[in-house]
Design a protein around this motif. Structure first.
Motif, mmCIF file in Angstrom:
data_model
loop_
_atom_site.group_PDB
_atom_site.id
_atom_site.type_symbol
_atom_site.label_atom_id
_atom_site.label_comp_id
_atom_site.label_asym_id
_atom_site.label_seq_id
_atom_site.Cartn_x
_atom_site.Cartn_y
_atom_site.Cartn_z
ATOM 1 N N LEU A 161 10.034 -88.047 -26.675
ATOM 2 C CA LEU A 161 9.515 -87.094 -25.699
ATOM 3 C C LEU A 161 10.429 -86.984 -24.485
ATOM 4 C CD1 LEU A 161 7.072 -85.266 -24.965
ATOM 5 C CD2 LEU A 161 6.053 -87.258 -23.854
ATOM 6 N N SER A 162 11.087 -88.085 -24.121
ATOM 7 C CA SER A 162 11.984 -88.039 -22.960
ATOM 8 C C SER A 162 13.180 -87.124 -23.200
ATOM 9 C CB SER A 162 12.468 -89.455 -22.615
ATOM 10 O OG SER A 162 13.437 -89.925 -23.546
ATOM 11 N N PHE A 163 13.572 -86.967 -24.456
ATOM 12 C CA PHE A 163 14.658 -86.057 -24.801
ATOM 13 C C PHE A 163 14.149 -84.660 -25.155
ATOM 14 C CE2 PHE A 163 16.560 -90.213 -26.236
ATOM 15 C CZ PHE A 163 17.559 -90.263 -25.279
ATOM 16 N N LEU A 164 13.010 -84.617 -25.851
ATOM 17 C CA LEU A 164 12.486 -83.371 -26.411
ATOM 18 C C LEU A 164 11.048 -83.184 -25.957
ATOM 19 C CD1 LEU A 164 13.796 -83.998 -30.051
ATOM 20 C CD2 LEU A 164 14.861 -82.509 -28.344
ATOM 21 N N PRO A 165 10.819 -82.520 -24.826
ATOM 22 C CA PRO A 165 9.447 -82.343 -24.344
ATOM 23 C C PRO A 165 8.525 -81.673 -25.360
ATOM 24 C CG PRO A 165 11.000 -81.819 -22.595
ATOM 25 C CD PRO A 165 11.812 -82.022 -23.851
ATOM 26 N N ASP B 108 9.113 -81.754 -37.874
ATOM 27 C CA ASP B 108 9.642 -81.747 -36.503
ATOM 28 C C ASP B 108 9.611 -83.152 -35.897
ATOM 29 O OD1 ASP B 108 10.083 -79.028 -36.620
ATOM 30 O OD2 ASP B 108 8.192 -78.498 -35.635
ATOM 31 N N ILE B 109 8.541 -83.892 -36.193
ATOM 32 C CA ILE B 109 8.429 -85.256 -35.669
ATOM 33 C C ILE B 109 9.534 -86.140 -36.242
ATOM 34 C CG2 ILE B 109 7.007 -87.344 -35.693
ATOM 35 C CD1 ILE B 109 4.545 -85.469 -35.661
ATOM 36 N N VAL B 110 9.720 -86.079 -37.548
ATOM 37 C CA VAL B 110 10.742 -86.896 -38.202
ATOM 38 C C VAL B 110 12.127 -86.565 -37.647
ATOM 39 C CG1 VAL B 110 11.906 -87.339 -40.398
ATOM 40 C CG2 VAL B 110 9.396 -87.250 -40.305
ATOM 41 N N ALA B 111 12.423 -85.270 -37.526
ATOM 42 C CA ALA B 111 13.732 -84.859 -37.018
ATOM 43 C C ALA B 111 13.922 -85.281 -35.562
ATOM 44 C CB ALA B 111 13.892 -83.346 -37.150
ATOM 45 N N GLY B 112 12.867 -85.129 -34.747
ATOM 46 C CA GLY B 112 12.964 -85.510 -33.340
ATOM 47 C C GLY B 112 13.183 -86.997 -33.157
ATOM 48 N N VAL C 41 16.760 -91.693 -31.869
ATOM 49 C CA VAL C 41 17.422 -92.946 -32.230
ATOM 50 C C VAL C 41 18.935 -92.775 -32.193
ATOM 51 C CG1 VAL C 41 17.839 -94.536 -34.155
ATOM 52 C CG2 VAL C 41 15.503 -93.921 -33.527
ATOM 53 N N ALA C 42 19.422 -91.638 -32.669
ATOM 54 C CA ALA C 42 20.862 -91.384 -32.634
ATOM 55 C C ALA C 42 21.382 -91.353 -31.199
ATOM 56 C CB ALA C 42 21.174 -90.065 -33.335
ATOM 57 N N ARG C 43 20.612 -90.761 -30.295
ATOM 58 C CA ARG C 43 21.043 -90.697 -28.898
ATOM 59 C C ARG C 43 21.022 -92.077 -28.250
ATOM 60 N NH1 ARG C 43 18.412 -85.126 -26.346
ATOM 61 N NH2 ARG C 43 19.145 -83.719 -27.979
ATOM 62 N N LEU C 44 20.010 -92.866 -28.571
ATOM 63 C CA LEU C 44 19.980 -94.235 -28.055
ATOM 64 C C LEU C 44 21.179 -95.033 -28.547
ATOM 65 C CD1 LEU C 44 16.296 -95.549 -28.203
ATOM 66 C CD2 LEU C 44 17.637 -94.921 -26.197
ATOM 67 N N SER C 45 21.472 -94.895 -29.831
ATOM 68 C CA SER C 45 22.597 -95.639 -30.408
ATOM 69 C C SER C 45 23.906 -95.231 -29.753
ATOM 70 C CB SER C 45 22.659 -95.401 -31.918
ATOM 71 O OG SER C 45 21.478 -95.871 -32.550
ATOM 72 N N ALA C 46 24.075 -93.924 -29.518
ATOM 73 C CA ALA C 46 25.303 -93.444 -28.872
ATOM 74 C C ALA C 46 25.395 -93.949 -27.435
ATOM 75 C CB ALA C 46 25.334 -91.918 -28.895
ATOM 76 N N ALA C 47 24.249 -94.011 -26.741
ATOM 77 C CA ALA C 47 24.253 -94.461 -25.351
ATOM 78 C C ALA C 47 24.545 -95.953 -25.230
ATOM 79 C CB ALA C 47 22.912 -94.138 -24.700
ATOM 80 N N GLN C 48 24.227 -96.710 -26.280
ATOM 81 C CA GLN C 48 24.525 -98.150 -26.259
ATOM 82 C C GLN C 48 25.989 -98.442 -26.573
ATOM 83 O OE1 GLN C 48 21.093 -100.959 -27.625
ATOM 84 N NE2 GLN C 48 21.138 -99.258 -29.068
ATOM 85 N N LYS C 49 26.647 -97.513 -27.260
ATOM 86 C CA LYS C 49 28.023 -97.745 -27.686
ATOM 87 C C LYS C 49 28.966 -97.751 -26.484
ATOM 88 C CE LYS C 49 31.444 -96.078 -31.029
ATOM 89 N NZ LYS C 49 31.744 -95.027 -32.041
ATOM 90 N N ASN C 50 29.707 -98.813 -26.363
ATOM 91 C CA ASN C 50 30.703 -98.945 -25.292
ATOM 92 C C ASN C 50 30.101 -98.737 -23.906
ATOM 93 O OD1 ASN C 50 32.773 -99.288 -27.264
ATOM 94 N ND2 ASN C 50 32.947 -97.066 -27.476
ATOM 95 N N ALA C 51 28.842 -99.176 -23.719
ATOM 96 C CA ALA C 51 28.179 -98.952 -22.441
ATOM 97 C C ALA C 51 28.586 -99.972 -21.383
ATOM 98 C CB ALA C 51 26.665 -99.000 -22.633
ATOM 99 N N GLY C 52 29.179 -101.091 -21.799
ATOM 100 C CA GLY C 52 29.555 -102.113 -20.840
ATOM 101 C C GLY C 52 28.361 -102.791 -20.198
#
Length: 359
Positions: A141-145, A188-192, A197-208
């Motif tokens: 929900l924080s990404f997709l209202p 829509d729920i499954v795709a969202g 999860v993909a965005r979280l994973s990307a944000a954790q990558k090389n975050a320092g």
């Protein structure tokens, strides 16, 4: 994105509370029961839903008056200053106004992004899947209202299907429309969720980050087929025997593994589980900042629990680097000494059942 002012009227222990703010984090200290969590719960009500305690609206009314409650706020987002008003009167639903105009709750999600971490979430990885699904849906929900609307549509259709299953309705014609609605909303729920999860994973990558990184996955029960309209049709005899729907995103589970150790989160120590949660919340906030150009509001209740002094200092540094207005609570002012003048410090006390703030 930050609050410049918040006003509480007859909200839980707060009869009348007004706080003027600047962009800095907010460090709130005071004894247990003074009203610290009530204050940040009010901030959580600036987002859609039932807030960080998942309480019914009438439970938030200050007692014994039970007059209803109101939360008013001024939100700075970029160059714009928005006025938010949300309130509940006895025997009425929650009303929301933004800049003087009545709007649905979903409009709050478009304007104000709010993330939280509360003590009840500390057992997230070792309790039932329901809590992990709620956590995953809050992230989504924080990404997709619009995720809230898909979830409501899915749950409404599923309730109707479950009613027919319990009543042993066997005519396929009665199921077609409701299963089509479930399939559309469920897709829509499954795709969202997958996107979140993909965005979280990307944000954790090389975050320092100083906090442990986790590998995330969304799992279905081992015997569940991939969700689709056909899966619902094929599962109908089994569902009828059970009296409920056994296939769909309402059965999914969020899994996390401590990356450096290769250990499932459920098998980590209490401190490691807390650190993994903090890491995910910070990753969520970074991803939102990168997407919309501003970090969300962060609500971190009793954040010092299970964090040693080194981890606390690291958290404060990361919050400052993020640029978020983080509302953090703790029982003693000493828990926030590392913040110094980087934060607004507030003390909450309770006098005669009424919360009062100083600072």
């Amino acid at each position: 994105m930050y609050l410049t002012r918040i006003e509480l009227s007859h909200f839980r222990s707060h009869r009348r509370t007004v706080v003027d703010l600047d962009p800095r984090p907010v460090a709130i200290h005071g004894p247990n029961g003074a009203g610290k969590t009530n204050l940040i719960e009010a901030v959580s009500m600036l987002s859609p839903g039932r807030g960080l305690r998942r309480a019914a609206a009438d439970e938030m009314m200050r007692q014994p008056e039970a007059l209803g409650w109101r939360i008013g706020a001024e939100l700075r987002r970029g160059e714009a200053l928005h006025e938010i008003d949300t309130r509940v009167e006895p025997d009425h639903g929650r009303a929301v106004r933004i800049d003087g105009k009545a709007v649905p709750q979903s409009a709050l999600g478009q304007l104000c992004r709010v993330l939280w971490l509360v003590p009840s979430m500390d057992r997230l990885w070792i309790e039932g899947a329901d809590g992990r699904r709620r956590f995953l849906d809050r992230v989504t929900l924080s990404f997709l209202p619009g995720h809230a609307e898909a979830s409501l549509a899915y749950e409404k259709a599923m309730r109707e299907r479950n009613r027919m299953l319990k009543d042993q309705v066997r005519d396929p014609g009665w199921y077609r429309a409701v299963e089509a609605q479930m399939a559309d909303a469920g897709a829509d729920i499954v795709a969202g969720r997958a996107q979140a999860v993909a965005r979280l994973s990307a944000a954790q990558k090389n975050a320092g980050t100083s906090f442990p990184v986790s590998d995330l996955s969304i799992d279905d029960p081992e015997d569940a087929p991939s969700f689709s309209l056909e899966a619902l049709e094929q599962s109908r005899p089994r569902d009828m025997a059970a009296g409920r729907t056994l296939v769909g995103p309402h059965r999914a589970d969020l899994r996390a593994t401590y990356r450096d150790k290769g250990v499932p989160a459920a098998q980590c120590s209490t401190g490691e589980q807390k650190a993994l949660l903090v890491s995910l919340i910070l990753a969520n906030a970074r991803a939102i900042r990168d997407e919309i150009g501003a970090p969300p509001l962060l609500l971190l209740d009793e954040i010092a629990a299970h964090l040693d002094a080194g981890r606390r200092a690291a958290l404060y540094d990361e919050v400052e680097a993020l640029g978020a207005q983080a509302w953090m609570t703790g029982t003693g002012a000493e828990l926030f000494v590392e913040l110094g003048d980087r934060a607004r410090h507030i003390e909450v006390t309770e006098v005669g059942g009424i919360s009062r703030i100083t600072g």
